[in-house]
Design a protein around this motif. Structure first.
Motif, PDB file in Angstrom:
ATOM      1  N   ARG A   7      38.342  51.129  76.666  1.00  0.00           N
ATOM      2  CA  ARG A   7      39.188  52.282  76.330  1.00  0.00           C
ATOM      3  C   ARG A   7      38.442  53.334  75.520  1.00  0.00           C
ATOM      4  N   GLU A   8      37.256  52.986  74.985  1.00  0.00           N
ATOM      5  CA  GLU A   8      36.555  53.919  74.101  1.00  0.00           C
ATOM      6  C   GLU A   8      36.197  55.265  74.735  1.00  0.00           C
ATOM      7  N   PRO A   9      35.644  55.305  75.960  1.00  0.00           N
ATOM      8  CA  PRO A   9      35.335  56.621  76.526  1.00  0.00           C
ATOM      9  C   PRO A   9      36.594  57.480  76.653  1.00  0.00           C
ATOM     10  N   ALA A  10      37.706  56.846  77.011  1.00  0.00           N
ATOM     11  CA  ALA A  10      38.968  57.581  77.156  1.00  0.00           C
ATOM     12  C   ALA A  10      39.360  58.187  75.812  1.00  0.00           C
ATOM     13  N   ARG A  11      39.144  57.435  74.748  1.00  0.00           N
ATOM     14  CA  ARG A  11      39.491  57.917  73.409  1.00  0.00           C
ATOM     15  C   ARG A  11      38.649  59.143  73.040  1.00  0.00           C
ATOM     16  N   ALA A  12      37.359  59.112  73.383  1.00  0.00           N
ATOM     17  CA  ALA A  12      36.482  60.246  73.098  1.00  0.00           C
ATOM     18  C   ALA A  12      36.966  61.494  73.858  1.00  0.00           C
ATOM     19  N   GLU A  13      37.423  61.301  75.069  1.00  0.00           N
ATOM     20  CA  GLU A  13      37.953  62.421  75.863  1.00  0.00           C
ATOM     21  C   GLU A  13      39.233  62.953  75.226  1.00  0.00           C
ATOM     22  N   LEU A  14      40.089  62.028  74.795  1.00  0.00           N
ATOM     23  CA  LEU A  14      41.369  62.416  74.189  1.00  0.00           C
ATOM     24  C   LEU A  14      41.161  63.254  72.931  1.00  0.00           C
ATOM     25  N   ALA A  15      40.067  62.938  72.184  1.00  0.00           N
ATOM     26  CA  ALA A  15      39.803  63.647  70.929  1.00  0.00           C
ATOM     27  C   ALA A  15      39.585  65.143  71.153  1.00  0.00           C
ATOM     28  N   LYS A  16      39.299  65.526  72.398  1.00  0.00           N
ATOM     29  CA  LYS A  16      39.061  66.950  72.688  1.00  0.00           C
ATOM     30  C   LYS A  16      40.365  67.723  72.910  1.00  0.00           C
ATOM     31  N   LEU A  17      41.477  67.004  72.971  1.00  0.00           N
ATOM     32  CA  LEU A  17      42.762  67.667  73.230  1.00  0.00           C
ATOM     33  C   LEU A  17      43.168  68.572  72.061  1.00  0.00           C
ATOM     34  N   GLY A  18      44.092  69.467  72.311  1.00  0.00           N
ATOM     35  CA  GLY A  18      44.624  70.335  71.262  1.00  0.00           C
ATOM     36  C   GLY A  18      45.656  69.583  70.429  1.00  0.00           C
ATOM     37  N   GLU A  19      46.111  70.249  69.358  1.00  0.00           N
ATOM     38  CA  GLU A  19      46.981  69.593  68.375  1.00  0.00           C
ATOM     39  C   GLU A  19      48.257  68.999  68.994  1.00  0.00           C
ATOM     40  N   ALA A  20      48.952  69.786  69.811  1.00  0.00           N
ATOM     41  CA  ALA A  20      50.238  69.324  70.362  1.00  0.00           C
ATOM     42  C   ALA A  20      50.039  68.124  71.289  1.00  0.00           C
ATOM     43  N   PHE A 238      39.550  72.417  58.117  1.00  0.00           N
ATOM     44  CA  PHE A 238      40.227  71.209  58.598  1.00  0.00           C
ATOM     45  C   PHE A 238      41.667  71.567  58.959  1.00  0.00           C
ATOM     46  N   GLY A 239      42.074  71.239  60.165  1.00  0.00           N
ATOM     47  CA  GLY A 239      43.432  71.578  60.605  1.00  0.00           C
ATOM     48  C   GLY A 239      44.212  70.345  61.037  1.00  0.00           C
ATOM     49  N   GLY A 240      45.444  70.586  61.462  1.00  0.00           N
ATOM     50  CA  GLY A 240      46.307  69.485  61.904  1.00  0.00           C
ATOM     51  C   GLY A 240      45.656  68.654  63.008  1.00  0.00           C
ATOM     52  N   ALA A 241      44.949  69.320  63.928  1.00  0.00           N
ATOM     53  CA  ALA A 241      44.311  68.592  65.034  1.00  0.00           C
ATOM     54  C   ALA A 241      43.251  67.627  64.504  1.00  0.00           C
ATOM     55  N   ASP A 242      42.579  67.989  63.403  1.00  0.00           N
ATOM     56  CA  ASP A 242      41.567  67.088  62.830  1.00  0.00           C
ATOM     57  C   ASP A 242      42.229  65.837  62.248  1.00  0.00           C
ATOM     58  N   LEU A 243      43.365  66.029  61.599  1.00  0.00           N
ATOM     59  CA  LEU A 243      44.102  64.871  61.072  1.00  0.00           C
ATOM     60  C   LEU A 243      44.493  63.943  62.226  1.00  0.00           C
ATOM     61  N   TYR A 244      44.958  64.540  63.299  1.00  0.00           N
ATOM     62  CA  TYR A 244      45.381  63.741  64.452  1.00  0.00           C
ATOM     63  C   TYR A 244      44.195  63.035  65.109  1.00  0.00           C
ATOM     64  N   ARG A 245      43.022  63.683  65.107  1.00  0.00           N
ATOM     65  CA  ARG A 245      41.811  63.046  65.659  1.00  0.00           C
ATOM     66  C   ARG A 245      41.433  61.814  64.836  1.00  0.00           C
ATOM     67  N   ALA A 246      41.559  61.943  63.538  1.00  0.00           N
ATOM     68  CA  ALA A 246      41.258  60.796  62.658  1.00  0.00           C
ATOM     69  C   ALA A 246      42.212  59.642  62.959  1.00  0.00           C
ATOM     70  N   VAL A 247      43.483  59.967  63.142  1.00  0.00           N
ATOM     71  CA  VAL A 247      44.486  58.931  63.445  1.00  0.00           C
ATOM     72  C   VAL A 247      44.194  58.310  64.812  1.00  0.00           C
ATOM     73  N   LEU A 248      43.801  59.129  65.762  1.00  0.00           N
ATOM     74  CA  LEU A 248      43.461  58.623  67.100  1.00  0.00           C
ATOM     75  C   LEU A 248      42.332  57.598  67.002  1.00  0.00           C
ATOM     76  N   GLU A 249      41.311  57.938  66.220  1.00  0.00           N
ATOM     77  CA  GLU A 249      40.202  56.992  66.085  1.00  0.00           C
ATOM     78  C   GLU A 249      40.637  55.731  65.341  1.00  0.00           C
ATOM     79  N   PHE A 250      41.461  55.917  64.338  1.00  0.00           N
ATOM     80  CA  PHE A 250      42.011  54.772  63.589  1.00  0.00           C
ATOM     81  C   PHE A 250      42.741  53.810  64.532  1.00  0.00           C
ATOM     82  N   GLN A 251      43.489  54.381  65.450  1.00  0.00           N
ATOM     83  CA  GLN A 251      44.270  53.537  66.369  1.00  0.00           C
ATOM     84  C   GLN A 251      43.378  52.693  67.286  1.00  0.00           C
ATOM     85  N   GLY A 252      42.120  53.110  67.437  1.00  0.00           N
ATOM     86  CA  GLY A 252      41.189  52.356  68.269  1.00  0.00           C
ATOM     87  C   GLY A 252      40.386  51.317  67.494  1.00  0.00           C
ATOM     88  N   ARG A 253      40.590  51.258  66.171  1.00  0.00           N
ATOM     89  CA  ARG A 253      39.822  50.333  65.336  1.00  0.00           C
ATOM     90  C   ARG A 253      40.500  48.961  65.291  1.00  0.00           C
TER      91      ARG A 253
END
Ligand code: IPE
Ligand code: IPE
Ligand code: MG
Length: 260
Positions: A7-20, A238-253
């Motif tokens: 699932r890791e490559p998919a997560r890296a792709e997802l990190a490029k998404l916008g905030e919403a 640092f914006g809302g999307a950065d916070l969400y990116r951190a959470v996205l990576e957290f969810q993969g840990r």
């Protein structure tokens, strides 16, 4: 050896998404209850633009507002922001006094939105040493928001992890001196309950901006098993999307807490 899940490559792709879109993705999985942030890099942000450091702090307030909005929208229970450390008193007088005024004014200025969003403000740190008008202004916002039941925004203000531990040792030592507690009965629970954060769960995720690989005296006891996420982005950027990116990576840990 690092084992990567498919699932890791998919997560890296997802990190490029916008905030919403990111919000939608991370909401589909459990989100951390408590995210703590070392908001660093205001000074560098300003210096790189040929501006005085305080201009970076002013911009940093906007980023803090965006983080609170994003945390509330995501439905976090706790967001802790490191606003001023006990070591920050060693900065030039002018910078310290501007920071104090800025923090008090911005916290006060946010009151209507905090009420509207049902956000409760809490402060961790030593109140002594803070100029009394600043302390009174902040206390007022804490009082006004104390019955709110949504996100708890914890501001670490005049906070030092070692001071917090010293204050906790003093509390526990007093209980021992009074005979209420035996030294051999002291457990993690007694220490946790003596901290400023006594009724707040430990952070699941700690974010630090501006790329520094250190904890700078922040929540020393509480981050024992917290997941770390460090980004080179300076705090004002640092914006809302950065916070969400951190959470996205957290969810993969995978959190192990010393187990397997
Ligand atoms: C973080 O930014 C804000 C506070 C510590 C109050 P800095 O002021 O530390 O910015 P840099 O690290 O010097 O760039
Ligand atoms: C940590 O940043 C404190 C806050 C964000 C309030 P610092 O800029 O003070 O930390 P160091 O000096 O780089 O360790
Ligand atoms: Mg710094």
């Amino acid at each position: 050896m690092t084992v990567k899940s498919s699932r890791e490559p998919a997560r890296a792709e997802l990190a490029k998404l916008g905030e919403a879109e990111l919000l939608e993705v991370i909401r589909a999985q459990p989100v951390p209850a408590h995210v703590a942030v070392i908001m660093d890099g205001n000074g560098r942000w300003a210096t790189r633009r040929g501006l005085p450091r305080v201009a970076g702090h002013r911009e940093g307030v906007k980023a803090a507002r965006a983080a609170v909005r994003a945390a509330d929208t995501l439905g976090l229970q706790y967001l802790t922001l490191y606003a001023f450390s006990t070591e920050n008193w060693s900065r030039p007088k002018q910078e310290v006094s501007t920071l104090m005024t800025l923090l008090e004014r911005s916290i006060h200025g946010e009151l209507p939105e905090l009420m509207e969003r049902n956000v409760r403000l809490r402060i961790i740190g030593r109140p002594n040493g803070v100029p009394p008008p600043v302390q009174r202004g902040i206390d007022e916002v804490v009082r006004q928001t104390e019955r709110n039941t949504g996100l708890t925004l914890v501001m670490a203000f005049n906070y030092g992890g070692r001071d917090e531990l010293i204050d906790a040792f003093r509390l526990v030592a007093r209980r021992v001196a009074s005979g209420e507690l035996q030294p051999e009965d002291i457990s993690e629970v007694h220490v946790s309950r003596a901290l400023y954060t006594k009724d707040i769960p430990n952070p699941d995720l700690l974010i630090r901006t501006s790329g520094e690989m250190r904890v700078s005296n922040f929540l020393l006891w509480q981050i024992a098993y917290t997941e770390l996420w460090i980004t080179p982005t300076l705090w004002p950027d640092f914006g809302g999307a950065d916070l969400y990116r951190a959470v996205l990576e957290f969810q993969g840990r995978t959190r192990r807490f010393g187990g397997v």
